[in-house]
Design a protein around this motif. Structure first.
Motif, PDB file in Angstrom:
ATOM      1  N   ILE A 118       6.359   3.657   2.337  1.00 22.91           N
ATOM      2  CA  ILE A 118       6.379   4.932   2.066  1.00 22.91           C
ATOM      3  C   ILE A 118       8.038   5.436   2.092  1.00 22.91           C
ATOM      4  O   ILE A 118       8.454   5.999   1.134  1.00 22.91           O
ATOM      5  CB  ILE A 118       5.537   5.943   3.214  1.00 22.91           C
ATOM      6  N   GLY A 119       8.716   4.998   3.211  1.00 21.97           N
ATOM      7  CA  GLY A 119      10.018   5.400   3.059  1.00 21.97           C
ATOM      8  C   GLY A 119      10.890   4.566   1.965  1.00 21.97           C
ATOM      9  O   GLY A 119      11.921   5.455   1.523  1.00 21.97           O
ATOM     10  N   GLY A 120      10.554   3.510   1.622  1.00 24.48           N
ATOM     11  CA  GLY A 120      10.970   2.807   0.550  1.00 24.48           C
ATOM     12  C   GLY A 120      10.976   3.772  -0.837  1.00 24.48           C
ATOM     13  O   GLY A 120      11.783   3.911  -1.454  1.00 24.48           O
ATOM     14  N   MET A 121       9.775   4.162  -0.860  1.00 26.75           N
ATOM     15  CA  MET A 121       9.432   4.839  -2.371  1.00 26.75           C
ATOM     16  C   MET A 121      10.129   6.260  -2.114  1.00 26.75           C
ATOM     17  O   MET A 121      10.742   6.900  -3.096  1.00 26.75           O
ATOM     18  CB  MET A 121       7.898   5.045  -2.373  1.00 26.75           C
ATOM     19  N   SER A 122      10.161   6.715  -0.971  1.00 23.70           N
ATOM     20  CA  SER A 122      11.005   7.927  -0.818  1.00 23.70           C
ATOM     21  C   SER A 122      12.560   7.808  -0.945  1.00 23.70           C
ATOM     22  O   SER A 122      13.078   8.525  -1.744  1.00 23.70           O
ATOM     23  CB  SER A 122      10.774   8.537   0.611  1.00 23.70           C
ATOM     24  N   LEU A 123      12.868   6.547  -0.665  1.00 22.01           N
ATOM     25  CA  LEU A 123      14.420   6.164  -0.932  1.00 22.01           C
ATOM     26  C   LEU A 123      14.520   5.745  -2.328  1.00 22.01           C
ATOM     27  O   LEU A 123      15.603   6.642  -2.845  1.00 22.01           O
ATOM     28  CB  LEU A 123      14.632   4.981   0.062  1.00 22.01           C
ATOM     29  N   VAL A 124      13.798   5.407  -3.133  1.00 20.00           N
ATOM     30  CA  VAL A 124      13.893   5.005  -4.344  1.00 20.00           C
ATOM     31  C   VAL A 124      13.978   6.437  -5.210  1.00 20.00           C
ATOM     32  O   VAL A 124      14.669   6.558  -6.207  1.00 20.00           O
ATOM     33  CB  VAL A 124      12.751   4.292  -5.016  1.00 20.00           C
ATOM     34  N   ALA A 125      12.987   7.241  -4.895  1.00 20.18           N
ATOM     35  CA  ALA A 125      12.887   8.457  -5.645  1.00 20.18           C
ATOM     36  C   ALA A 125      14.420   9.419  -5.246  1.00 20.18           C
ATOM     37  O   ALA A 125      15.062  10.011  -6.295  1.00 20.18           O
ATOM     38  CB  ALA A 125      11.865   9.356  -5.156  1.00 20.18           C
ATOM     39  N   ILE A 126      14.649   9.409  -4.238  1.00 19.67           N
ATOM     40  CA  ILE A 126      16.006   9.984  -3.796  1.00 19.67           C
ATOM     41  C   ILE A 126      17.237   9.541  -4.547  1.00 19.67           C
ATOM     42  O   ILE A 126      17.961  10.517  -5.302  1.00 19.67           O
ATOM     43  CB  ILE A 126      16.549   9.948  -2.307  1.00 19.67           C
ATOM     44  N   ILE A 127      17.262   8.154  -4.586  1.00 17.74           N
ATOM     45  CA  ILE A 127      18.427   7.525  -5.349  1.00 17.74           C
ATOM     46  C   ILE A 127      18.118   7.894  -6.810  1.00 17.74           C
ATOM     47  O   ILE A 127      19.271   8.205  -7.453  1.00 17.74           O
ATOM     48  CB  ILE A 127      18.564   5.972  -4.916  1.00 17.74           C
TER      49      ILE A 127
ATOM     50  N   ILE B 167       0.768  -1.037   0.026  1.00 13.71           N
ATOM     51  CA  ILE B 167       0.035  -0.155  -0.069  1.00 13.71           C
ATOM     52  C   ILE B 167       0.772   1.137  -0.068  1.00 13.71           C
ATOM     53  O   ILE B 167       0.782   2.227  -0.576  1.00 13.71           O
ATOM     54  CB  ILE B 167      -0.993   0.073   1.260  1.00 13.71           C
ATOM     55  N   GLY B 168       1.903   1.045   0.604  1.00 15.28           N
ATOM     56  CA  GLY B 168       2.888   2.120   0.742  1.00 15.28           C
ATOM     57  C   GLY B 168       3.501   2.677  -0.582  1.00 15.28           C
ATOM     58  O   GLY B 168       3.912   3.744  -0.679  1.00 15.28           O
TER      59      GLY B 168
ATOM     60  N   TRP C  91      17.312  11.240   6.176  1.00 17.14           N
ATOM     61  CA  TRP C  91      17.025  10.582   7.630  1.00 17.14           C
ATOM     62  C   TRP C  91      15.969  10.239   7.935  1.00 17.14           C
ATOM     63  O   TRP C  91      15.532   9.623   8.452  1.00 17.14           O
ATOM     64  CB  TRP C  91      17.877  11.693   8.415  1.00 17.14           C
ATOM     65  N   TRP C  92      14.625  11.209   7.496  1.00 15.18           N
ATOM     66  CA  TRP C  92      13.624  10.775   7.795  1.00 15.18           C
ATOM     67  C   TRP C  92      13.104   9.542   6.941  1.00 15.18           C
ATOM     68  O   TRP C  92      12.357   8.782   7.352  1.00 15.18           O
ATOM     69  CB  TRP C  92      12.371  11.877   7.223  1.00 15.18           C
ATOM     70  N   THR C  93      13.400   9.479   5.856  1.00 14.31           N
ATOM     71  CA  THR C  93      13.381   8.355   5.099  1.00 14.31           C
ATOM     72  C   THR C  93      13.853   6.838   5.566  1.00 14.31           C
ATOM     73  O   THR C  93      12.807   5.837   5.785  1.00 14.31           O
ATOM     74  CB  THR C  93      14.004   8.464   3.585  1.00 14.31           C
ATOM     75  N   LEU C  94      14.815   7.036   6.239  1.00 13.03           N
ATOM     76  CA  LEU C  94      15.319   5.681   7.054  1.00 13.03           C
ATOM     77  C   LEU C  94      14.741   5.702   8.154  1.00 13.03           C
ATOM     78  O   LEU C  94      14.416   4.393   8.572  1.00 13.03           O
ATOM     79  CB  LEU C  94      17.073   6.097   7.188  1.00 13.03           C
ATOM     80  N   ALA C  95      14.138   6.631   8.909  1.00  8.42           N
ATOM     81  CA  ALA C  95      13.671   6.811  10.096  1.00  8.42           C
ATOM     82  C   ALA C  95      12.201   6.084   9.744  1.00  8.42           C
ATOM     83  O   ALA C  95      11.572   5.180  10.748  1.00  8.42           O
ATOM     84  CB  ALA C  95      13.470   7.940  10.713  1.00  8.42           C
ATOM     85  N   LEU C  96      11.485   6.109   8.430  1.00 13.98           N
ATOM     86  CA  LEU C  96      10.428   5.477   8.287  1.00 13.98           C
ATOM     87  C   LEU C  96      10.554   3.894   7.949  1.00 13.98           C
ATOM     88  O   LEU C  96       9.653   3.140   8.282  1.00 13.98           O
ATOM     89  CB  LEU C  96       9.530   5.923   7.109  1.00 13.98           C
ATOM     90  N   ILE C  97      11.660   3.575   7.673  1.00  6.78           N
ATOM     91  CA  ILE C  97      11.819   2.187   7.301  1.00  6.78           C
ATOM     92  C   ILE C  97      12.434   1.391   8.357  1.00  6.78           C
ATOM     93  O   ILE C  97      11.892   0.250   8.781  1.00  6.78           O
ATOM     94  CB  ILE C  97      13.150   2.097   6.157  1.00  6.78           C
TER      95      ILE C  97
ATOM     96  N   LEU D 193       4.114  10.626  -5.729  1.00  7.60           N
ATOM     97  CA  LEU D 193       4.154  11.707  -4.879  1.00  7.60           C
ATOM     98  C   LEU D 193       5.670  12.337  -4.777  1.00  7.60           C
ATOM     99  O   LEU D 193       5.859  13.433  -4.529  1.00  7.60           O
ATOM    100  CB  LEU D 193       3.419  11.687  -3.493  1.00  7.60           C
ATOM    101  N   PHE D 194       6.514  11.363  -4.463  1.00  8.02           N
ATOM    102  CA  PHE D 194       7.848  11.669  -4.161  1.00  8.02           C
ATOM    103  C   PHE D 194       8.819  12.047  -5.734  1.00  8.02           C
ATOM    104  O   PHE D 194       9.421  12.718  -5.607  1.00  8.02           O
ATOM    105  CB  PHE D 194       8.537  10.587  -3.290  1.00  8.02           C
ATOM    106  N   MET D 195       8.250  11.194  -6.522  1.00 11.47           N
ATOM    107  CA  MET D 195       8.839  11.341  -7.801  1.00 11.47           C
ATOM    108  C   MET D 195       8.705  12.779  -8.406  1.00 11.47           C
ATOM    109  O   MET D 195       9.741  13.176  -9.072  1.00 11.47           O
ATOM    110  CB  MET D 195       8.727  10.245  -8.650  1.00 11.47           C
ATOM    111  N   PHE D 196       7.527  13.161  -8.112  1.00 15.93           N
ATOM    112  CA  PHE D 196       7.292  14.272  -9.149  1.00 15.93           C
ATOM    113  C   PHE D 196       7.087  15.640  -8.088  1.00 15.93           C
ATOM    114  O   PHE D 196       6.458  16.252  -8.223  1.00 15.93           O
ATOM    115  CB  PHE D 196       5.678  14.370  -9.713  1.00 15.93           C
ATOM    116  N   ASN D 197       7.846  15.377  -6.880  1.00 17.22           N
ATOM    117  CA  ASN D 197       7.986  16.499  -5.898  1.00 17.22           C
ATOM    118  C   ASN D 197       6.900  17.129  -5.313  1.00 17.22           C
ATOM    119  O   ASN D 197       6.851  18.159  -4.748  1.00 17.22           O
ATOM    120  CB  ASN D 197       8.872  17.414  -6.247  1.00 17.22           C
TER     121      ASN D 197
END
Length: 114
Positions: free
Chosen positions: A92-101, A37-38, A55-61, A44-48
């Protein structure tokens, strides 16, 4: 063979660790349901529309790993609400991390061709 060997079992399809909808069991456990679901948040992350720093991303994971590891090593039993919640956070954290990378790699490629 060492009898103290770590014995990890996977929880997919165990009724006590799965969610049900209209009497039908989900094909994955509650934690993985939350993770999937996340994954919906990726655009949302990919298109800003929404951004998190690393750090928040890792804190979610992290809570998902803590929940899973403490269940294995300390014989603690989690509940489905906690599994879905930590899974959703990890998705959610994983998708944020994918977008960051992905954005970092994209920027590096653009710098090469400048």
């Amino acid at each position: 063979m060492d009898k103290r060997r770590l014995h990890i079992t996977f929880c997919h399809r165990k009724p006590e660790r799965s969610l049900f909808w209209r009497g039908k069991q989900f094909p994955v456990c509650a934690r993985c349901t939350g993770i999937h679901i996340g994954y919906i948040t990726f655009p949302l992350f990919m298109f800003n529309f929404f951004t998190l720093n690393v750090w928040w991303t890792l804190a979610l994971i992290l809570p998902t790993y803590i929940d899973g590891i403490t269940q294995v090593f300390f014989k603690r039993e989690s509940n489905n609400f906690l599994r879905v919640t930590t899974g959703l956070m990890a998705g959610i954290g994983g998708m944020s991390l994918v977008a960051i990378i992905g954005k970092y790699i994209g920027n590096q490629i653009l710098l090469i061709f400048k």
